[in-house]
Motif scaffolding. Structure first.
Motif, mmCIF file in Angstrom:
data_model
loop_
_atom_site.group_PDB
_atom_site.id
_atom_site.type_symbol
_atom_site.label_atom_id
_atom_site.label_comp_id
_atom_site.label_asym_id
_atom_site.label_seq_id
_atom_site.Cartn_x
_atom_site.Cartn_y
_atom_site.Cartn_z
ATOM 1 N N PRO A 1 -9.910 15.815 -8.290
ATOM 2 C CA PRO A 1 -9.392 15.757 -6.919
ATOM 3 C C PRO A 1 -8.790 17.088 -6.497
ATOM 4 O O PRO A 1 -8.320 17.872 -7.320
ATOM 5 C CB PRO A 1 -8.327 14.674 -6.986
ATOM 6 N N LYS A 2 -8.818 17.327 -5.204
ATOM 7 C CA LYS A 2 -8.166 18.509 -4.631
ATOM 8 C C LYS A 2 -6.688 18.179 -4.421
ATOM 9 O O LYS A 2 -6.313 17.013 -4.284
ATOM 10 C CB LYS A 2 -8.802 18.882 -3.290
ATOM 11 N N SER A 3 -5.862 19.177 -4.359
ATOM 12 C CA SER A 3 -4.421 18.945 -4.214
ATOM 13 C C SER A 3 -4.097 18.253 -2.894
ATOM 14 O O SER A 3 -3.078 17.596 -2.775
ATOM 15 C CB SER A 3 -3.657 20.255 -4.326
ATOM 16 N N VAL B 1 -4.532 -1.338 -7.885
ATOM 17 C CA VAL B 1 -5.616 -0.371 -7.986
ATOM 18 C C VAL B 1 -5.142 0.944 -7.367
ATOM 19 O O VAL B 1 -4.602 0.956 -6.267
ATOM 20 C CB VAL B 1 -6.890 -0.861 -7.259
ATOM 21 N N VAL B 2 -5.349 2.034 -8.099
ATOM 22 C CA VAL B 2 -5.077 3.383 -7.609
ATOM 23 C C VAL B 2 -6.437 3.987 -7.266
ATOM 24 O O VAL B 2 -7.361 3.930 -8.088
ATOM 25 C CB VAL B 2 -4.349 4.218 -8.677
ATOM 26 N N TYR B 3 -6.569 4.576 -6.060
ATOM 27 C CA TYR B 3 -7.886 5.052 -5.658
ATOM 28 C C TYR B 3 -7.812 6.184 -4.643
ATOM 29 O O TYR B 3 -6.835 6.340 -3.921
ATOM 30 C CB TYR B 3 -8.710 3.899 -5.059
ATOM 31 N N HIS B 4 -8.873 6.975 -4.650
ATOM 32 C CA HIS B 4 -9.128 7.913 -3.573
ATOM 33 C C HIS B 4 -10.039 7.174 -2.599
ATOM 34 O O HIS B 4 -10.938 6.434 -3.023
ATOM 35 C CB HIS B 4 -9.808 9.185 -4.089
ATOM 36 N N LEU B 5 -9.822 7.383 -1.335
ATOM 37 C CA LEU B 5 -10.536 6.613 -0.325
ATOM 38 C C LEU B 5 -12.052 6.746 -0.447
ATOM 39 O O LEU B 5 -12.778 5.766 -0.304
ATOM 40 C CB LEU B 5 -10.070 7.035 1.066
ATOM 41 N N ASP B 6 -12.540 7.946 -0.766
ATOM 42 C CA ASP B 6 -13.990 8.118 -0.845
ATOM 43 C C ASP B 6 -14.590 7.552 -2.137
ATOM 44 O O ASP B 6 -15.800 7.544 -2.311
ATOM 45 C CB ASP B 6 -14.399 9.570 -0.635
ATOM 46 N N GLN B 7 -13.767 7.031 -3.019
ATOM 47 C CA GLN B 7 -14.251 6.353 -4.228
ATOM 48 C C GLN B 7 -14.231 4.826 -4.041
ATOM 49 O O GLN B 7 -14.707 4.091 -4.890
ATOM 50 C CB GLN B 7 -13.386 6.720 -5.437
ATOM 51 N N ALA B 8 -13.653 4.380 -2.946
ATOM 52 C CA ALA B 8 -13.499 2.942 -2.681
ATOM 53 C C ALA B 8 -14.719 2.398 -1.942
ATOM 54 O O ALA B 8 -15.430 3.131 -1.253
ATOM 55 C CB ALA B 8 -12.242 2.706 -1.848
ATOM 56 N N SER B 9 -14.927 1.102 -2.066
ATOM 57 C CA SER B 9 -16.006 0.423 -1.346
ATOM 58 C C SER B 9 -15.702 0.441 0.155
ATOM 59 O O SER B 9 -14.538 0.604 0.558
ATOM 60 C CB SER B 9 -16.135 -1.014 -1.832
ATOM 61 N N PRO B 10 -16.723 0.239 0.992
ATOM 62 C CA PRO B 10 -16.470 0.204 2.436
ATOM 63 C C PRO B 10 -15.430 -0.847 2.836
ATOM 64 O O PRO B 10 -14.598 -0.580 3.711
ATOM 65 C CB PRO B 10 -17.848 -0.120 3.030
ATOM 66 N N SER B 11 -15.441 -2.013 2.210
ATOM 67 C CA SER B 11 -14.460 -3.035 2.587
ATOM 68 C C SER B 11 -13.042 -2.636 2.174
ATOM 69 O O SER B 11 -12.088 -2.906 2.898
ATOM 70 C CB SER B 11 -14.835 -4.406 2.027
ATOM 71 N N LEU B 12 -12.885 -1.963 1.030
ATOM 72 C CA LEU B 12 -11.559 -1.485 0.634
ATOM 73 C C LEU B 12 -11.120 -0.343 1.549
ATOM 74 O O LEU B 12 -9.945 -0.244 1.903
ATOM 75 C CB LEU B 12 -11.553 -1.052 -0.836
ATOM 76 N N GLN B 13 -12.052 0.486 1.984
ATOM 77 C CA GLN B 13 -11.727 1.536 2.960
ATOM 78 C C GLN B 13 -11.265 0.921 4.272
ATOM 79 O O GLN B 13 -10.284 1.373 4.868
ATOM 80 C CB GLN B 13 -12.945 2.428 3.205
ATOM 81 N N GLN B 14 -11.960 -0.129 4.725
ATOM 82 C CA GLN B 14 -11.577 -0.800 5.979
ATOM 83 C C GLN B 14 -10.208 -1.465 5.847
ATOM 84 O O GLN B 14 -9.395 -1.406 6.774
ATOM 85 C CB GLN B 14 -12.628 -1.841 6.366
ATOM 86 N N LEU C 1 0.849 -1.185 0.000
ATOM 87 C CA LEU C 1 0.000 0.000 0.000
ATOM 88 C C LEU C 1 0.886 1.237 0.000
ATOM 89 O O LEU C 1 1.728 1.406 0.883
ATOM 90 C CB LEU C 1 -0.915 0.012 1.227
ATOM 91 N N THR C 2 0.687 2.098 -0.980
ATOM 92 C CA THR C 2 1.408 3.360 -1.061
ATOM 93 C C THR C 2 0.397 4.490 -0.988
ATOM 94 O O THR C 2 -0.635 4.443 -1.648
ATOM 95 C CB THR C 2 2.216 3.463 -2.369
ATOM 96 N N CYS C 3 0.698 5.484 -0.175
ATOM 97 C CA CYS C 3 -0.177 6.641 -0.014
ATOM 98 C C CYS C 3 0.619 7.896 -0.351
ATOM 99 O O CYS C 3 1.723 8.100 0.155
ATOM 100 C CB CYS C 3 -0.690 6.716 1.427
ATOM 101 N N THR C 4 0.029 8.728 -1.219
ATOM 102 C CA THR C 4 0.638 10.014 -1.560
ATOM 103 C C THR C 4 -0.442 11.081 -1.450
ATOM 104 O O THR C 4 -1.631 10.787 -1.456
ATOM 105 C CB THR C 4 1.221 10.024 -2.988
ATOM 106 N N GLY C 5 -0.010 12.318 -1.391
ATOM 107 C CA GLY C 5 -0.966 13.420 -1.357
ATOM 108 C C GLY C 5 -0.927 14.150 -0.045
ATOM 109 O O GLY C 5 0.060 14.086 0.696
ATOM 110 N N GLY C 6 -2.037 14.837 0.245
ATOM 111 C CA GLY C 6 -2.052 15.686 1.418
ATOM 112 C C GLY C 6 -1.174 16.894 1.161
ATOM 113 O O GLY C 6 -0.748 17.152 0.032
ATOM 114 N N PHE C 7 -0.895 17.641 2.180
ATOM 115 C CA PHE C 7 -0.112 18.865 2.004
ATOM 116 C C PHE C 7 1.349 18.589 1.682
ATOM 117 O O PHE C 7 2.013 19.420 1.100
ATOM 118 C CB PHE C 7 -0.238 19.749 3.250
ATOM 119 N N ALA C 8 1.845 17.395 2.025
ATOM 120 C CA ALA C 8 3.247 17.056 1.739
ATOM 121 C C ALA C 8 3.435 16.568 0.301
ATOM 122 O O ALA C 8 4.551 16.527 -0.199
ATOM 123 C CB ALA C 8 3.748 16.003 2.701
ATOM 124 N N GLY C 9 2.345 16.184 -0.354
ATOM 125 C CA GLY C 9 2.434 15.705 -1.734
ATOM 126 C C GLY C 9 3.335 14.491 -1.859
ATOM 127 O O GLY C 9 3.435 13.681 -0.943
#
Length: 102
Positions: A56-58, A77-90, A5-13
């Motif tokens: 998406p917002k920056s 799969v590349v995704y924004h959390l609010d576009q993912a299913s509840p199980s993928l969010q969990q 799992l890789t996470c990017t974004g937020g204010f640090a980009g």
């Protein structure tokens, strides 16, 4: 089965990117079973490669989950959390909470 799992974004980009790698065979059975259950519940291997917002917002976090199930080609799969299913969010939340960054 290996999950990355890789996470990017937020204010640090991109500078604030975090990667978490876990091999389910190396986890306690209960923890591995729960992660695998959430993965299966999300129909991960049937998901398209992108589940992202149109505009998406920056500061939005973007996730990339790559899974190698040892039975074929890895699926990613590349995704924004609010576009993912509840199980993928969990699943994402559990990986963030229970697996230390690489």
């Amino acid at each position: 089965m290996r999950l990355i799992l890789t996470c990017t974004g937020g204010f640090a980009g991109p500078a604030g990117a975090q990667t978490r790698t876990v091999d389910l065979a190396q986890l306690p059975p209960e923890q591995a079973s729960e992660l695998e259950r959430l993965l299966r519940a999300s129909d991960f291997f049937e998901l398209p490669s992108r589940l992202v917002k149109d505009a998406p917002k920056s500061w939005d976090f973007k996730y990339q989950l790559a899974v190698d199930d040892d039975h074929g080609a890895p699926h990613c799969v590349v995704y924004h959390l609010d576009q993912a299913s509840p199980s993928l969010q969990q699943l994402t939340a559990k990986l963030n909470d229970e697996v230390a960054p690489d």
